[in-house]
Design a protein around this motif. Structure first.
Motif, PDB file in Angstrom:
ATOM      1  N   PHE A 298      69.033  -1.267  51.657  1.00 51.25           N
ATOM      2  CA  PHE A 298      67.843  -1.509  52.487  1.00 51.25           C
ATOM      3  C   PHE A 298      67.237  -2.875  52.192  1.00 51.25           C
ATOM      4  O   PHE A 298      66.758  -3.572  53.094  1.00 51.25           O
ATOM      5  CB  PHE A 298      66.827  -0.389  52.220  1.00 51.25           C
ATOM      6  N   ILE A 299      67.240  -3.257  50.910  1.00 48.92           N
ATOM      7  CA  ILE A 299      66.696  -4.564  50.533  1.00 48.92           C
ATOM      8  C   ILE A 299      67.805  -5.585  50.703  1.00 48.92           C
ATOM      9  O   ILE A 299      68.747  -5.653  49.907  1.00 48.92           O
ATOM     10  CB  ILE A 299      66.196  -4.537  49.073  1.00 48.92           C
ATOM     11  N   SER A 300      67.677  -6.394  51.744  1.00 47.27           N
ATOM     12  CA  SER A 300      68.802  -7.233  52.130  1.00 47.27           C
ATOM     13  C   SER A 300      68.312  -8.464  52.871  1.00 47.27           C
ATOM     14  O   SER A 300      67.263  -8.431  53.529  1.00 47.27           O
ATOM     15  CB  SER A 300      69.734  -6.415  53.037  1.00 47.27           C
ATOM     16  N   LYS A 301      69.100  -9.513  52.794  1.00 46.96           N
ATOM     17  CA  LYS A 301      68.775 -10.735  53.540  1.00 46.96           C
ATOM     18  C   LYS A 301      68.730 -10.477  55.042  1.00 46.96           C
ATOM     19  O   LYS A 301      68.152 -11.251  55.800  1.00 46.96           O
ATOM     20  CB  LYS A 301      69.788 -11.835  53.224  1.00 46.96           C
ATOM     21  N   ASP A 302      69.343  -9.389  55.455  1.00 45.00           N
ATOM     22  CA  ASP A 302      69.344  -9.049  56.882  1.00 45.00           C
ATOM     23  C   ASP A 302      68.107  -8.259  57.293  1.00 45.00           C
ATOM     24  O   ASP A 302      67.943  -7.953  58.471  1.00 45.00           O
ATOM     25  CB  ASP A 302      70.596  -8.230  57.222  1.00 45.00           C
ATOM     26  N   ASN A 303      67.273  -7.889  56.336  1.00 45.81           N
ATOM     27  CA  ASN A 303      66.065  -7.125  56.653  1.00 45.81           C
ATOM     28  C   ASN A 303      64.927  -8.115  56.915  1.00 45.81           C
ATOM     29  O   ASN A 303      64.432  -8.766  55.998  1.00 45.81           O
ATOM     30  CB  ASN A 303      65.711  -6.198  55.485  1.00 45.81           C
ATOM     31  N   HIS A 304      64.534  -8.209  58.147  1.00 42.73           N
ATOM     32  CA  HIS A 304      63.517  -9.196  58.515  1.00 42.73           C
ATOM     33  C   HIS A 304      62.121  -8.583  58.612  1.00 42.73           C
ATOM     34  O   HIS A 304      61.177  -9.252  59.044  1.00 42.73           O
ATOM     35  CB  HIS A 304      63.900  -9.871  59.834  1.00 42.73           C
ATOM     36  N   ASN A 305      62.001  -7.327  58.233  1.00 43.78           N
ATOM     37  CA  ASN A 305      60.677  -6.703  58.259  1.00 43.78           C
ATOM     38  C   ASN A 305      59.837  -7.222  57.102  1.00 43.78           C
ATOM     39  O   ASN A 305      60.347  -7.700  56.099  1.00 43.78           O
ATOM     40  CB  ASN A 305      60.820  -5.180  58.156  1.00 43.78           C
ATOM     41  N   LEU A 306      58.546  -7.067  57.257  1.00 46.34           N
ATOM     42  CA  LEU A 306      57.609  -7.446  56.200  1.00 46.34           C
ATOM     43  C   LEU A 306      56.669  -6.282  55.947  1.00 46.34           C
ATOM     44  O   LEU A 306      56.247  -5.598  56.889  1.00 46.34           O
ATOM     45  CB  LEU A 306      56.785  -8.678  56.606  1.00 46.34           C
ATOM     46  N   GLY A 307      56.348  -6.077  54.667  1.00 48.19           N
ATOM     47  CA  GLY A 307      55.352  -5.068  54.327  1.00 48.19           C
ATOM     48  C   GLY A 307      55.822  -3.643  54.551  1.00 48.19           C
ATOM     49  O   GLY A 307      56.916  -3.389  55.052  1.00 48.19           O
ATOM     50  N   ILE A 308      54.972  -2.710  54.123  1.00 43.97           N
ATOM     51  CA  ILE A 308      55.233  -1.292  54.363  1.00 43.97           C
ATOM     52  C   ILE A 308      53.920  -0.688  54.863  1.00 43.97           C
ATOM     53  O   ILE A 308      53.030  -0.378  54.056  1.00 43.97           O
ATOM     54  CB  ILE A 308      55.709  -0.574  53.084  1.00 43.97           C
ATOM     55  N   PRO A 309      53.769  -0.543  56.165  1.00 47.49           N
ATOM     56  CA  PRO A 309      52.493  -0.091  56.721  1.00 47.49           C
ATOM     57  C   PRO A 309      52.031   1.240  56.129  1.00 47.49           C
ATOM     58  O   PRO A 309      50.838   1.420  55.860  1.00 47.49           O
ATOM     59  CB  PRO A 309      52.780   0.040  58.220  1.00 47.49           C
ATOM     60  N   SER A 310      52.978   2.163  55.877  1.00 46.79           N
ATOM     61  CA  SER A 310      52.569   3.481  55.384  1.00 46.79           C
ATOM     62  C   SER A 310      51.963   3.403  53.980  1.00 46.79           C
ATOM     63  O   SER A 310      51.279   4.320  53.542  1.00 46.79           O
ATOM     64  CB  SER A 310      53.758   4.435  55.382  1.00 46.79           C
ATOM     65  N   TYR A 311      52.224   2.321  53.293  1.00 44.74           N
ATOM     66  CA  TYR A 311      51.642   2.105  51.969  1.00 44.74           C
ATOM     67  C   TYR A 311      50.461   1.145  52.022  1.00 44.74           C
ATOM     68  O   TYR A 311      49.928   0.740  50.990  1.00 44.74           O
ATOM     69  CB  TYR A 311      52.695   1.539  51.016  1.00 44.74           C
TER      70      TYR A 311
ATOM     71  N   PRO B 215      50.548  -5.103  53.947  1.00 45.14           N
ATOM     72  CA  PRO B 215      50.553  -5.820  55.227  1.00 45.14           C
ATOM     73  C   PRO B 215      51.832  -6.619  55.453  1.00 45.14           C
ATOM     74  O   PRO B 215      52.566  -6.916  54.502  1.00 45.14           O
ATOM     75  CB  PRO B 215      49.345  -6.755  55.095  1.00 45.14           C
ATOM     76  N   ALA B 216      52.040  -6.971  56.690  1.00 45.10           N
ATOM     77  CA  ALA B 216      53.224  -7.756  57.053  1.00 45.10           C
ATOM     78  C   ALA B 216      52.977  -9.221  56.732  1.00 45.10           C
ATOM     79  O   ALA B 216      52.747 -10.048  57.614  1.00 45.10           O
ATOM     80  CB  ALA B 216      53.542  -7.559  58.537  1.00 45.10           C
ATOM     81  N   GLU B 217      53.000  -9.537  55.460  1.00 42.04           N
ATOM     82  CA  GLU B 217      52.794 -10.915  55.014  1.00 42.04           C
ATOM     83  C   GLU B 217      54.055 -11.394  54.292  1.00 42.04           C
ATOM     84  O   GLU B 217      54.812 -10.586  53.738  1.00 42.04           O
ATOM     85  CB  GLU B 217      51.590 -10.985  54.076  1.00 42.04           C
ATOM     86  N   PRO B 218      54.259 -12.715  54.293  1.00 34.85           N
ATOM     87  CA  PRO B 218      55.540 -13.248  53.796  1.00 34.85           C
ATOM     88  C   PRO B 218      55.903 -12.804  52.377  1.00 34.85           C
ATOM     89  O   PRO B 218      57.072 -12.584  52.077  1.00 34.85           O
ATOM     90  CB  PRO B 218      55.333 -14.762  53.846  1.00 34.85           C
ATOM     91  N   GLN B 219      54.906 -12.662  51.493  1.00 31.87           N
ATOM     92  CA  GLN B 219      55.255 -12.284  50.123  1.00 31.87           C
ATOM     93  C   GLN B 219      55.738 -10.843  50.025  1.00 31.87           C
ATOM     94  O   GLN B 219      56.282 -10.445  48.997  1.00 31.87           O
ATOM     95  CB  GLN B 219      54.078 -12.515  49.167  1.00 31.87           C
ATOM     96  N   TYR B 220      55.520 -10.083  51.076  1.00 31.12           N
ATOM     97  CA  TYR B 220      55.968  -8.689  51.075  1.00 31.12           C
ATOM     98  C   TYR B 220      57.252  -8.535  51.900  1.00 31.12           C
ATOM     99  O   TYR B 220      57.367  -7.667  52.758  1.00 31.12           O
ATOM    100  CB  TYR B 220      54.860  -7.780  51.594  1.00 31.12           C
ATOM    101  N   HIS B 221      58.198  -9.418  51.633  1.00 31.69           N
ATOM    102  CA  HIS B 221      59.498  -9.324  52.302  1.00 31.69           C
ATOM    103  C   HIS B 221      60.304  -8.203  51.661  1.00 31.69           C
ATOM    104  O   HIS B 221      59.949  -7.670  50.597  1.00 31.69           O
ATOM    105  CB  HIS B 221      60.242 -10.651  52.219  1.00 31.69           C
ATOM    106  N   LEU B 222      61.407  -7.885  52.316  1.00 30.43           N
ATOM    107  CA  LEU B 222      62.265  -6.783  51.862  1.00 30.43           C
ATOM    108  C   LEU B 222      63.702  -7.286  51.753  1.00 30.43           C
ATOM    109  O   LEU B 222      64.639  -6.683  52.267  1.00 30.43           O
ATOM    110  CB  LEU B 222      62.175  -5.622  52.855  1.00 30.43           C
ATOM    111  N   THR B 223      63.835  -8.412  51.099  1.00 25.75           N
ATOM    112  CA  THR B 223      65.115  -9.107  51.165  1.00 25.75           C
ATOM    113  C   THR B 223      65.850  -9.245  49.843  1.00 25.75           C
ATOM    114  O   THR B 223      67.050  -9.497  49.847  1.00 25.75           O
ATOM    115  CB  THR B 223      64.910 -10.534  51.705  1.00 25.75           C
ATOM    116  N   ASN B 224      65.171  -9.142  48.718  1.00 26.67           N
ATOM    117  CA  ASN B 224      65.839  -9.535  47.479  1.00 26.67           C
ATOM    118  C   ASN B 224      65.191  -8.841  46.274  1.00 26.67           C
ATOM    119  O   ASN B 224      64.308  -7.995  46.441  1.00 26.67           O
ATOM    120  CB  ASN B 224      65.782 -11.064  47.337  1.00 26.67           C
ATOM    121  N   ILE B 225      65.601  -9.224  45.096  1.00 27.98           N
ATOM    122  CA  ILE B 225      65.104  -8.571  43.885  1.00 27.98           C
ATOM    123  C   ILE B 225      63.581  -8.678  43.798  1.00 27.98           C
ATOM    124  O   ILE B 225      62.912  -7.754  43.325  1.00 27.98           O
ATOM    125  CB  ILE B 225      65.765  -9.200  42.640  1.00 27.98           C
ATOM    126  N   GLU B 226      63.044  -9.796  44.268  1.00 31.06           N
ATOM    127  CA  GLU B 226      61.597  -9.967  44.250  1.00 31.06           C
ATOM    128  C   GLU B 226      60.912  -8.802  44.972  1.00 31.06           C
ATOM    129  O   GLU B 226      59.841  -8.335  44.551  1.00 31.06           O
ATOM    130  CB  GLU B 226      61.207 -11.285  44.934  1.00 31.06           C
TER     131      GLU B 226
END
Lengths: 399, 274
Positions: free
Chosen positions: A145-158, A161-172
């Motif tokens: 799920f955490i992948s360079k191909d995941n362009h979503n940001l944030g997790i609304p249910s948690y 917010p959809a902000e750049p630091q809350y990417h879903l792409t890498n170990i960070e």
């Protein structure tokens, strides 16, 4: 008139200065802030035969100071945003160096190998080990799920917010997710940021790593990710054999042949060989262990491609002796159980990966290994244990 | 007079300033200009790779094909290497395309691998044919030459000869039991075994594919688009019928099965100009 001459030459000088400034400005380095020493680039050495493509995001280059900070945070239970003894949790709570940065057997808090968060909620899947992640570009977690191909940001249910630091792409991403996940720290970004800010030792460490003392979740995530990227397993007996520094025993050698041959156990297609020393492709396979697929967190949950029902990441077999329980749901407690599964425990479904080709006659339910073959295969697998990883002081608890 | 003198001085100064400005700007600001391209009479080619079954574009994961042996089958993925890609010009000129990469890896799971902008400059004109080697000749098939994915996942274990798979076709067929059974139609180095079933020598199963009915033109300063097409069904068709029920799901240690694949490979590929 003399004044006018002076004026003219002054004009020439001024224009020349401006021209020089303009012409060469783009090549000039940005001057560092006064009194702050620039962070030192981290010299990551690729072991011989390992991939040279490293998964280091452009916005988080590794530095000595960043790694140092990340190591402290990795082991600091106050990452949870609390400081009472019962509410401490860090990455190292579950990922023990002595267990190849996995839960492992006989964990003091999670003896059955299944961790739960600070509020008692079990993780949906069993953890994966945290080493050699710098070479994984195929997605993190069991389903990628955490992948360079995941362009979503944030997790609304948690409430993230959809902000750049809350990417879903890498170990960070895994760091900030661990902070808020209900089955992990179950905290908030603010709690963690405030807690780390309140600890006297950290502002100077952040300044050394990032240039200023500002502490935020983005920097916390980046520094921990930098540390995790340094954790390398490349010095097992298997590696020493490949490097010509050791020899397999006869049993290990027979196990190695079983590992790398199709009529044998045929492990290598998914789990590597000398030419792929990670001992995983990092790809996703349905390995024929189920007939019903209703886990919303399997690979299908990410891709929505029907071929991915029941598929999960092929885990590295490095240090496999230490990283049980096995499979995404921890169904196998011992390595022997895993070997028995691949020998005679496969179950048929139309979603099994084609490489699981021993589901029918003449095999039946797996590789059909005899007791000696099982022992040999296990002997080989044990050569993948890397004691250098388990004892490397650079990875140890700095507190 | 004063004004005139001043104006002259001003004009001179202005000229100096402008001259210096040009000098400074040209020395500091501009990136070095690349050398002008010599006036070559060359063009380039762009290769795409596609896959057909029974004359139609391959549909993955769908049980809709029947091979010559009557096996109902589906295709999950195809991965293979082409090497020593060579083009032949009328008049006998030969050009091996190796300016940047000597091999090209094609993977149906990775769209970027399914097209290749060939680096080499090619003399303009008419070309007779294109050839390539399916897989690698032994001398080029060296273990550890690919350290990065995806190519490193094509590793062919040392016990079976080492180097890399030339090709993987993974799929499933309906076995006599009525169940799906996976097939790993994998071709690489073959083995010769002794009486104790230990490999004693290895066989180079790679072969040249010559697409000699492939006239095409390379035009000066342009890309010529070509498609290397694999007819997947042909692997199982002629001159020998390949029956999954006979050969089973795994053939890496079965030279006889791989040899059938190699024999049938003679008309698997086609060169197409879109």
């Amino acid at each position: 008139m003399e004044n006018k001459k002076i004026f003219s030459w002054a004009m020439i000088a001024l224009v020349l200065m401006l021209s020089l400034t303009y012409a060469c400005k783009k090549d000039d380095p940005i001057p560092p802030e006064p009194d702050v020493k620039p962070a030192t680039p981290y010299n990551f050495v690729v072991p011989k035969g390992f991939p040279t493509i490293l998964n280091i995001p452009e916005d988080n280059p590794m530095t000595v100071e960043g790694v140092k900070l990340g190591r402290y945070l990795f082991y600091d239970g106050r990452l949870s945003g609390r400081d009472d003894p019962d509410s401490l949790m860090s990455c190292a709570t579950c990922h023990l160096q002595s267990s190849a940065f996995e839960i492992g057997k006989n964990h003091p808090k999670y003896p059955d190998g299944h961790p739960y968060g600070l509020t008692g909620i079990y993780t949906p899947h069993y953890p994966l080990p945290l080493f050699n992640l710098i070479w994984n570009s195929e997605g993190y977690l069991w389903n990628g799920f955490i992948s360079k191909d995941n362009h979503n940001l944030g997790i609304p249910s948690y409430g993230i917010p959809a902000e750049p630091q809350y990417h879903l792409t890498n170990i960070e991403s895994l760091v900030w997710m661990g902070v808020v996940a209900k089955h992990e720290m179950h905290g908030t970004i603010e709690m963690t940021e405030n807690m780390i800010r309140s600890i006297e030792m950290y502002p100077p460490l952040f300044e050394a790593a990032f240039g200023t003392k500002e502490i935020n979740i983005d920097r916390i995530s980046k520094s921990i990710a930098q540390f995790i990227r340094t954790i390398i397993s490349a010095d097992s007996k298997f590696d020493k054999v490949i490097r010509g520094e050791a020899n397999f025993t006869q049993s290990e050698q027979r196990g190695w042949v079983l590992f790398t041959t199709e009529p044998g156990a045929d492990c290598f297609h998914c789990h590597g060989a000398p030419g792929n020393p990670l001992m995983t492709t990092n790809l996703f396979y349905n390995n024929a262990k189920d007939t019903i697929f209703n886990d919303p967190r399997d690979r299908y949950g990410v891709t929505k491609n029907p071929r991915d029902h029941g598929a999960y990441k092929s885990t590295t077999l490095r240090n496999i002796e230490l990283t049980g329980p096995y499979m995404h749901d921890g169904r196998f407690k011992t390595l022997d159980e895993v070997i028995n599964f691949y020998s005679e425990g496969l179950v048929y479904s139309e979603y099994a990966h084609p490489l699981m080709h021993k589901l029918d006659e003449p095999y039946g339910h797996g590789a059909d290994l005899n007791p000696l073959q099982k022992a040999d295969l296990k002997a080989f697998l044990l050569t993948l244990t890397d004691h250098t990883l388990l004892t490397n002081p650079d990875y140890s608890n700095p507190f | 007079m004063t004004n005139l003198f001043f104006n002259r001085r001003f004009t001179i100064n202005l000229s100096i300033i402008l001259g210096l400005l040009i000098l400074v700007t040209s020395s500091c600001c501009k990136d070095p200009e690349p050398d002008p391209e010599p006036d070559k009479n060359t063009g380039k080619i762009h290769l795409d790779f596609d896959f057909l079954v029974d004359g139609n574009p391959l549909e993955y994961d769908t049980l809709m094909y029947v091979n010559a042996a009557g096996n109902h089958y589906l295709v999950y993925e195809v991965q293979y290497f082409v090497t020593q890609v060579t083009i032949y010009q009328k008049g006998g000129k030969v050009k091996v395309l190796d300016g940047w990469e000597k091999e090209h890896y094609i993977d149906t799971n990775i769209p970027s691998t399914m097209s290749w902008d060939v680096y080499d400059d090619l003399e303009e004109g008419n070309y007779d044919s294109l050839s390539f080697r399916f897989g690698f000749i032994d001398a080029d098939n060296q273990s550890f030459m690919f350290v990065n994915p995806p190519e490193n996942a094509m590793v062919w274990p040392e016990y079976s000869g080492g180097g890399y798979h030339y090709m993987k076709i993974d799929g499933k067929w309906v076995a006599p039991s009525g169940n799906f059974r996976g097939f790993a139609f994998h071709i690489g180095r073959g083995q010769v075994y002794d009486s104790n079933n230990n490999p004693i020598s290895f066989i180079d199963n790679s072969y040249y594919v010559t697409l000699d009915k492939s006239n095409f033109v390379v035009a000066k300063g342009k890309y010529t688009n070509l498609i290397i097409r694999m007819h997947v069904d042909q692997w199982f068709t002629s001159p020998k019928v390949y029956d999954h029920n006979v050969w089973g799901g795994d053939i890496m240690q079965n030279q006889d099965a791989m040899a059938v694949g190699v024999e049938n490979g003679w008309n698997v590929f086609e060169l197409v100009q879109p």
